[in-house]
Design a protein around this motif. Structure first.
Motif, PDB file in Angstrom:
ATOM      1  N   UNK A  81       0.864  -1.187   0.000  1.00  0.00           N
ATOM      2  CA  UNK A  81       0.000   0.000   0.000  1.00  0.00           C
ATOM      3  C   UNK A  81       0.898   1.235   0.000  1.00  0.00           C
ATOM      4  N   UNK A  82       1.248   1.713  -1.158  1.00  0.00           N
ATOM      5  CA  UNK A  82       2.086   2.896  -1.309  1.00  0.00           C
ATOM      6  C   UNK A  82       1.356   3.926  -2.152  1.00  0.00           C
ATOM      7  N   UNK A  83       1.862   5.155  -2.104  1.00  0.00           N
ATOM      8  CA  UNK A  83       1.241   6.215  -2.885  1.00  0.00           C
ATOM      9  C   UNK A  83       1.321   5.949  -4.380  1.00  0.00           C
ATOM     10  N   UNK A  84       2.444   5.435  -4.854  1.00  0.00           N
ATOM     11  CA  UNK A  84       2.605   5.170  -6.282  1.00  0.00           C
ATOM     12  C   UNK A  84       1.663   4.061  -6.733  1.00  0.00           C
ATOM     13  N   UNK A  85       1.525   3.011  -5.903  1.00  0.00           N
ATOM     14  CA  UNK A  85       0.614   1.928  -6.279  1.00  0.00           C
ATOM     15  C   UNK A  85      -0.831   2.389  -6.348  1.00  0.00           C
ATOM     16  N   UNK A  86      -1.260   3.198  -5.378  1.00  0.00           N
ATOM     17  CA  UNK A  86      -2.634   3.701  -5.387  1.00  0.00           C
ATOM     18  C   UNK A  86      -2.837   4.644  -6.572  1.00  0.00           C
ATOM     19  N   UNK A  87      -1.844   5.475  -6.875  1.00  0.00           N
ATOM     20  CA  UNK A  87      -1.981   6.401  -7.996  1.00  0.00           C
ATOM     21  C   UNK A  87      -2.175   5.660  -9.316  1.00  0.00           C
TER      22      UNK A  87
END
Length: 299
Positions: free
Chosen positions: A264-270
């Protein structure tokens, strides 16, 4: 530092004293066992060194060696410790061994047990020769590995470069630009020299009328490209409606339902829900907080 060194020295001396007293207690038992299996007086006196001495050698080897060699030294130490314990136990069960009135080769009334005890007592010297020589060779050929130097920051390394996505990085403020003021040279007054030759009188000439110059505003030239003006065509506009924070959170929950916390990282969610890095970071923090609260309630 001095107190710490004195404490370690006192601990080592106390350990040596305890080991020496334990060796003296075990001396009689091993000497009598050696006499019962056929050893003469000199061999019986040296027999305790064979068993307990190899235990001390194996203990020192475990402190020096590493890896598989250290495991081997621990196994030798454990085997000879159990053997010494068994022989001391037999010495306590058979009173005849104390006065050496027992028959040679007779350590127990039951024949299978007697054969096993005699085999154990007579095989320990041979094992000491083999295992002791092997341990000494391993210690002499041991080369300790280099000690890694401690770095100022444990997360940074000169060999490994860690790459982070722009969505996970905190928002940074650009540094202010300081103008570089250059001092211009001060003007120098220059005087005109008078001529030494006599000048003839020259009739005055009336100045010709000069038309005044009209001042007009001129647009300053700029190296920056001009931005497009006017309305954007409807075709160029995005057909996808703007999502509210609640809609983004719902889509993020659905997309990361089966993700582990590490993923769950910002890049994955983006990338999963196609949103901006700022919204991705906010959604990441919200989802991780919800998971932490759920785990706390379950615990």
């Amino acid at each position: 530092m001095s107190l710490h060194r004195k404490g370690r020295t006192a601990l080592v001396l106390a350990l040596v004293a305890v080991v020496g007293m334990a060796f003296r207690v075990s001396w009689n038992a091993l000497r009598d066992i050696a006499g019962a299996v056929g050893a003469d007086d000199t061999a019986a006196m040296l027999y305790p060194f064979v068993v307990d001495g190899l235990m001390a050698l194996a203990l020192i080897a475990t402190l020096v060696l590493a890896g598989r060699d250290r495991t081997f030294a621990l196994r030798v130490l454990g085997a000879y410790t159990v053997a010494s314990l068994v022989l001391n136990y037999v010495h306590g069960l058979v009173p005849e061994l104390h006065g050496r009135t027992v028959d040679w080769g007779r350590l127990a009334d039951w024949d299978p047990a007697n054969w096993a005890l005699v085999l154990l007592a007579t095989s320990l010297p041979v094992g000491s020769i083999y295992f002791g020589s092997d341990l000494v060779a391993k210690v002499l050929h041991h080369r300790p590995g280099p000690i890694p130097a401690a770095s100022a920051n444990a997360e940074e390394s000169t060999e490994t470069e860690r790459k982070r996505s722009t969505a996970d990085l905190p928002v940074s403020t650009p540094a202010p630009i300081t103008p570089n003021a250059v001092a211009l040279p001060r003007p120098v007054a220059v005087g005109f020299l008078k001529s030494t030759f006599p000048a003839k009188p020259v009739p005055s000439i009336a100045p010709a009328p000069v038309a005044p110059i009209e001042r007009r505003a001129v647009a300053a030239e700029s190296t920056r490209p001009r931005r497009a003006t006017g309305r954007v065509p409807a075709v160029a506009k995005s057909t996808r409606p703007k999502r509210t924070p609640d809609q983004l959170l719902a889509e993020a929950r659905k997309a990361t339902a089966d993700w582990p916390d590490a993923k769950v990282t910002g890049e994955g969610i983006r990338r999963a829900i196609h949103t901006s890095p700022a919204n991705a970071r906010t959604l990441r923090d919200t989802l991780l907080a919800e998971r932490a609260a759920t785990a706390a309630e379950v615990a």
